[in-house]
Every structure is written in structure tokens, then in C-alpha cells.
Design an enzyme around this catalytic site. Sequence first.
Site, PDB file in Angstrom:
ATOM      1  N   MET A 271      70.145 -87.345 -10.513  1.00 17.10           N
ATOM      2  CA  MET A 271      70.749 -86.577 -11.683  1.00 17.10           C
ATOM      3  C   MET A 271      70.462 -86.665 -13.174  1.00 17.10           C
ATOM      4  O   MET A 271      70.583 -87.714 -13.803  1.00 17.10           O
ATOM      5  CB  MET A 271      72.378 -87.042 -11.493  1.00 17.10           C
ATOM      6  CG  MET A 271      72.925 -86.661 -10.486  1.00 17.10           C
ATOM      7  SD  MET A 271      74.841 -87.283 -10.343  1.00 17.10           S
ATOM      8  CE  MET A 271      74.616 -88.985  -9.897  1.00 17.10           C
ATOM      9  N   GLU A 272      69.709 -85.608 -13.538  1.00 19.37           N
ATOM     10  CA  GLU A 272      68.921 -85.796 -14.612  1.00 19.37           C
ATOM     11  C   GLU A 272      69.957 -86.102 -15.891  1.00 19.37           C
ATOM     12  O   GLU A 272      71.006 -85.050 -16.101  1.00 19.37           O
ATOM     13  CB  GLU A 272      68.057 -84.514 -15.024  1.00 19.37           C
ATOM     14  CG  GLU A 272      67.372 -84.420 -16.297  1.00 19.37           C
ATOM     15  CD  GLU A 272      67.008 -83.138 -16.956  1.00 19.37           C
ATOM     16  OE1 GLU A 272      65.914 -83.084 -17.564  1.00 19.37           O
ATOM     17  OE2 GLU A 272      67.225 -82.203 -16.250  1.00 19.37           O
TER      18      GLU A 272
ATOM     19  N   CYS B  71      66.340 -78.015  -8.960  1.00 16.62           N
ATOM     20  CA  CYS B  71      66.961 -78.064 -10.577  1.00 16.62           C
ATOM     21  C   CYS B  71      67.418 -76.679 -11.226  1.00 16.62           C
ATOM     22  O   CYS B  71      66.363 -75.670 -11.165  1.00 16.62           O
ATOM     23  CB  CYS B  71      65.737 -78.833 -11.642  1.00 16.62           C
ATOM     24  SG  CYS B  71      66.673 -78.696 -13.354  1.00 16.62           S
TER      25      CYS B  71
ATOM     26  N   LYS C 113      64.375 -81.909  -1.802  1.00 18.11           N
ATOM     27  CA  LYS C 113      65.684 -81.684  -2.059  1.00 18.11           C
ATOM     28  C   LYS C 113      65.785 -80.151  -2.827  1.00 18.11           C
ATOM     29  O   LYS C 113      64.677 -79.797  -3.687  1.00 18.11           O
ATOM     30  CB  LYS C 113      66.058 -82.278  -3.252  1.00 18.11           C
ATOM     31  CG  LYS C 113      67.757 -82.501  -3.645  1.00 18.11           C
ATOM     32  CD  LYS C 113      68.144 -83.377  -4.475  1.00 18.11           C
ATOM     33  CE  LYS C 113      69.855 -83.207  -4.468  1.00 18.11           C
ATOM     34  NZ  LYS C 113      70.069 -82.114  -5.396  1.00 18.11           N
TER      35      LYS C 113
ATOM     36  N   HIS D  67      71.339 -79.171  -1.367  1.00 15.56           N
ATOM     37  CA  HIS D  67      72.604 -78.868  -2.152  1.00 15.56           C
ATOM     38  C   HIS D  67      73.285 -77.395  -1.827  1.00 15.56           C
ATOM     39  O   HIS D  67      72.517 -76.415  -1.998  1.00 15.56           O
ATOM     40  CB  HIS D  67      72.336 -78.994  -3.623  1.00 15.56           C
ATOM     41  CG  HIS D  67      73.490 -78.649  -4.560  1.00 15.56           C
ATOM     42  ND1 HIS D  67      73.835 -79.570  -5.365  1.00 15.56           N
ATOM     43  CD2 HIS D  67      74.258 -77.552  -5.105  1.00 15.56           C
ATOM     44  CE1 HIS D  67      74.943 -79.259  -6.021  1.00 15.56           C
ATOM     45  NE2 HIS D  67      75.134 -77.789  -5.821  1.00 15.56           N
TER      46      HIS D  67
ATOM     47  N   ASN E 297      74.595 -82.100   0.436  1.00 11.56           N
ATOM     48  CA  ASN E 297      74.966 -82.598  -1.066  1.00 11.56           C
ATOM     49  C   ASN E 297      75.601 -81.487  -1.713  1.00 11.56           C
ATOM     50  O   ASN E 297      75.657 -80.116  -1.447  1.00 11.56           O
ATOM     51  CB  ASN E 297      73.421 -82.788  -1.726  1.00 11.56           C
ATOM     52  CG  ASN E 297      73.713 -82.818  -3.130  1.00 11.56           C
ATOM     53  OD1 ASN E 297      73.085 -82.298  -4.044  1.00 11.56           O
ATOM     54  ND2 ASN E 297      74.383 -83.958  -3.624  1.00 11.56           N
TER      55      ASN E 297
ATOM     56  N   ARG F 260      77.940 -86.294  -8.635  1.00 13.22           N
ATOM     57  CA  ARG F 260      78.690 -86.735  -9.699  1.00 13.22           C
ATOM     58  C   ARG F 260      79.966 -87.234  -9.133  1.00 13.22           C
ATOM     59  O   ARG F 260      80.690 -88.038 -10.082  1.00 13.22           O
ATOM     60  CB  ARG F 260      79.204 -85.208 -10.459  1.00 13.22           C
ATOM     61  CG  ARG F 260      77.895 -84.518 -11.130  1.00 13.22           C
ATOM     62  CD  ARG F 260      78.380 -83.108 -11.637  1.00 13.22           C
ATOM     63  NE  ARG F 260      78.655 -82.109 -10.371  1.00 13.22           N
ATOM     64  CZ  ARG F 260      79.230 -81.250 -10.307  1.00 13.22           C
ATOM     65  NH1 ARG F 260      79.935 -80.678 -11.557  1.00 13.22           N
ATOM     66  NH2 ARG F 260      79.545 -80.645  -9.188  1.00 13.22           N
TER      67      ARG F 260
END
EC number: 1.3.1.-
Length: 314
Positions: A11-12, A101, A142, A171, A202, A227
Site C-alpha cells: 500500500m503506497e 496501481c 498483482k 484486486h 484482494n 486497508r
Amino acid sequence: MRAMKLILAPMEGLADFWVRQALTDVGDYDWCVSEFVRVSGLLLPPKVFYRWCPELKLGARTRAGTPVHLQLLGSDPACMADNAERAVELGAPAIDLNFGCPAKTVNRHRGGAVLLDEPDVVHAVTAAVRQAVPSQVPVSVKMRLGNEDDARALDNARAVVDAGAAWLTVHGRTKRQGYKPPAFWDRIGHIREVVSIPVIANGEIWTPDDAGRAQRESGCEDLMLGRGAVANPLLVSLLRFGGETNWDAILPILQQFWMDVADTGTDAQLAGRIKQWLSYLRRRWPQAAQLLEQVKRETSPGVIGRLLADFEPQ
């Protein structure tokens, strides 16, 4: 029956070295993934890898011993391969490739989720990295369901498999959908049904109930927590062992985190760290909202430390 794997997400700007350390101190993760190292045409010096993944100097493990996989982001196959090779030389036990991203700055420079419009590039990058690193070093991917839509989701998944990836984390949203609920776990299931490698689900897993639904709808046993793990640092323990959590178990995690990050940035940066975490925690605990109210105008580490140490919920 194989035990489910639980992984801490990259998690950037959120799950850096210190947060990874704090969360793996209290949660039994199978591994975690670093923030992405951005590759854009150059073979990066070791200091860049150490900046984003300081655990490389510690055996590529967190303080609790959790393995840390290094994530790369970029679109040039040869350059990604060179940097993956260097990361492994520095001690990375596995390489994860970021095709998920959603950040506009990253996407404008052909990085992250925008590459999902080009399954041939996804394949080329993955294959180049797979060929560059030793066979015993896993290469994983990912991705999101897609960029603007999920029309190419299966094409991208097949490209990843054909390129030799060991597993795929998906995700359950497109880039356009961002982080807006819901996550479409059933569409992760469509991918799982057509590939021959493990798929990890995810997205939008905040509670044990969410985790169960994600598993049922996706058909995936393994989950990556993002998160939700920040909002409840003991979520992974709830998933493994059941039970309940209360505020009295959370406050010591924050207090230890604050001691760990002392002197690692400016006063404003340190204050921002604790406020960011409290903002996530208040989703579940009103005590976190009360504590955030006390610290939100403070930047003095001494004052914030005393407020954390002396906090008594109303």
C-alpha cells in the site's frame, strides 16, 4: 486441507517499513509485499531498493520474521528484468509485479493498471522478469480487473500464466472503479476458473464476514489484506483464530508504533503518521476518533507521545 494464506498488501504511502513491522508484530501473515519500486529506464542503485524495502538489510524479513517480497512497477521488459535481478542480488526472496496501481501519475507514464489494456506488455514484462531471476525465486503478479473496464481480465490472467508467474493476486475492481465499494469478488472467481496457478483475492476485506464472502464469491482460499488490516491490526488473527478484539488490545500497538518511528522524520511527518492510522481505526473504534480529536492539531512528538500514553476513552 491446506491452510489459507493471508498476505499483507503493498500500500503506497500507507504500509511502509514501520507499518509492516507493526502489523506483522501482532498478526500471523504468510508474507507481506513492499511498496512498489518504480522502474523507468534505469538500473536503480541499491539505495533505492533499501529506501522502499529496508527489510532487505534484515534478511528480507520484518522484526517478527515475516518474509517481505519486493514489488516492481514499470513497463519496459528489459529494464524490469535488470532491476529484478538486482533486487534478488540484494536479498529479495520473491518479486511481485504491479499491474494494479490506479494513480494518475503512474498511469500517465505507462505504469500500473493502465498496462492492463495491453496484455502483450503484461506478458512481456512478466516473462522477462521470470527469465532473469533464479528459478527458485518466485515471480508473482498483482493486477486489478482492468483499466477502464474488465473486458481484458481473462486475457491478462492468461498472459501472466503463460509468462511463468507462480501466482496471481487480483484486486476486485478496475482502475476506473478505484477504491469505491463494492469489490467484485465474483469476477475474481471468473479468473480463478480459467488459470492453472493459485489466485489470491484482494479488495474491500474489512471484517471476518467480508473475508468469508470474498472466499465464497471468488472461490479463492487465500486472501490479501490491505486497508482493512490497517483499520483493524488484529484482523488477521481474527481470521485465523476467531474471537473478538477490543480497544485495549489496539492502543498498545499504536503506542509501540509511536516509539518505533521516533526520530524517523520531521515532527510534521511523525504527527501525520499517527493521525493517518487513527483515521483508519475510527471506522471501528469510537475511542480512536476521540484520540484523533486530541492529537489532530498537535505536531510536537512529546505532546503526542504523552497523549498516547495517558489516553483514557470517555
